[in-house]
Enzyme design. Structure first.
Site, PDB file in Angstrom:
ATOM      1  N   ILE A 278       0.474  -6.344  18.433  1.00  0.00           N
ATOM      2  CA  ILE A 278       0.416  -7.797  18.626  1.00  0.00           C
ATOM      3  C   ILE A 278      -0.263  -8.376  17.381  1.00  0.00           C
ATOM      4  CG2 ILE A 278       0.510  -7.823  21.147  1.00  0.00           C
ATOM      5  CD1 ILE A 278      -2.464  -8.113  21.288  1.00  0.00           C
ATOM      6  N   ASP A 279       0.011  -9.643  17.085  1.00  0.00           N
ATOM      7  CA  ASP A 279      -0.459 -10.252  15.841  1.00  0.00           C
ATOM      8  C   ASP A 279      -1.985 -10.333  15.767  1.00  0.00           C
ATOM      9  OD1 ASP A 279       2.227 -10.681  15.267  1.00  0.00           O
ATOM     10  OD2 ASP A 279       2.216 -12.709  16.094  1.00  0.00           O
ATOM     11  N   LYS A 280      -2.476 -10.447  14.543  1.00  0.00           N
ATOM     12  CA  LYS A 280      -3.924 -10.521  14.297  1.00  0.00           C
ATOM     13  C   LYS A 280      -4.589 -11.585  15.167  1.00  0.00           C
ATOM     14  CE  LYS A 280      -7.328 -11.624  10.730  1.00  0.00           C
ATOM     15  NZ  LYS A 280      -7.570 -11.974   9.312  1.00  0.00           N
TER      16      LYS A 280
ATOM     17  N   ARG B  44       6.278 -16.999  18.980  1.00  0.00           N
ATOM     18  CA  ARG B  44       5.901 -18.084  18.066  1.00  0.00           C
ATOM     19  C   ARG B  44       7.142 -18.705  17.420  1.00  0.00           C
ATOM     20  NH1 ARG B  44       1.857 -14.950  14.311  1.00  0.00           N
ATOM     21  NH2 ARG B  44       1.527 -17.003  13.345  1.00  0.00           N
TER      22      ARG B  44
END
Length: 326
Positions: free
Chosen positions: A140-142, A246
């Site tokens: 999963i993204d930062k 997103r």
């Protein structure tokens, strides 16, 4: 230890892609890994090296795939308190906070979840993937928080990778978006590819890329004269493309609150509630949280589902919005 797979193509399998054919015969190795091994020149068909995972096989083709000995990772341990939701001899389920990346990459080789896992127990991570990503099956993204599963051995890694490739993993996210999405629930089905303008971003394309499917539903709408219109939305993924939620929300015109990459310009709200403005401005992450993760345990073959509460900084924003909406 190095392993060799030898197969002969039968009439019933002719014209299959070679990566699909190998994966269908060798269930314990994921198609993604087969594809990567082919690109690394580990495949021979009739004694000739083949670099195209999409090559069609013919009857009586002799397939040889070399699975090399796993590389040993050389990673620095990172002292970081991991929020472990579940652990057994095969897997670790983590609740990742926002602000930390999953694995080493350009600009950050030391302060990552992988480095923290090495510090936690360097001898209990799968090592069949990239040398810098031991144990990492998905990401999963930062600046996204929430649940991720880590493989502690190679058998678990392959099993979980197969589940991800078959899109049988349950992944549910909660997010706050600008505006109201119309219709209030539905399915977004597009192709997603790397942006031609910025290689660090992804975009929806009509002609190229990978199929991406997001099911969404509106949970709550916040709307009055002292607040911007915002909606709490739940997204259930059928696929797991880079930045999928997103990109899809931005495509609909309702980008995720706090997203600094995929954002639309919004009119400034007059007389906005100062508490809401302050909390939205203070948010140093996107309002996106991996709330639910479900899969079949790689060795026990039982269904497992994990849930995670929204982090405090996100829950506080919802509380203020709900109080203002009264």
């Amino acid at each position: 230890m190095k392993k060799k797979i030898n197969l002969i193509v039968k009439e019933s399998n002719k014209n299959m892609r070679v990566d699909v054919f190998i994966n269908s015969k060798e269930n314990e190795i994921s198609r993604t890994r087969v594809k990567n091994l082919i690109l690394e020149k580990k495949l021979k068909i009739n004694n000739k090296v083949i670099l195209d995972p999409a090559k069609k096989v013919l009857k009586d083709d002799a397939i040889e795939l070399i699975i090399p000995e796993p590389k040993k990772a050389s990673l620095k341990p990172f002292k970081f308190k991991l929020d472990i939701v579940h652990e057994d001899k095969d897997i670790i389920v983590l609740n990742k906070p926002a602000g930390i990346v999953m694995h080493p990459g350009a600009g950050n080789f030391d302060n990552t979840i992988v480095n923290a896992l090495v510090d936690y127990d360097k001898d209990s991570l799968s090592n069949i993937g990239d040398e810098l990503r031991p144990g990492i099956v998905h990401r999963i993204d930062k600046n996204t928080s929430g649940l991720v599963v880590v493989a502690k051995n190679n058998l678990s890694h392959e099993n979980l990778s197969n589940q991800f490739n078959k899109h049988s993993i349950t992944r549910v996210y909660q997010l706050l978006i600008w505006g109201k999405v119309r219709p209030s629930k539905g399915k977004i089905e597009t192709l997603i590819t790397r942006s031609s303008k910025n290689r660090q971003m992804m975009e929806v394309s009509r002609t190229k890329g990978k199929k991406a499917i997001t099911n969404y539903r509106t949970i709550e709408i916040f709307e009055n004269k002292h607040t911007p219109t915002l909606s709490l939305v739940e997204c259930k993924l059928e696929t797991g493309r880079t930045h999928q939620i997103r990109v899809h929300m931005n495509f609909l015109g309702n980008s995720v609150v706090g997203d600094d990459k995929y954002k639309k310009k919004f009119k400034k709200i007059k007389n906005i509630n100062p508490l809401i403005e302050q909390n939205l401005n203070r948010l140093k992450r996107q309002f996106l949280h991996a709330k639910t993760l479900g899969f079949i345990h790689p060795t026990k073959s039982k269904e497992m589902t994990f849930n995670s509460n929204l982090p405090l900084e996100l829950e506080n924003i919802l509380k203020i919005l709900r109080n203002t909406n009264k």
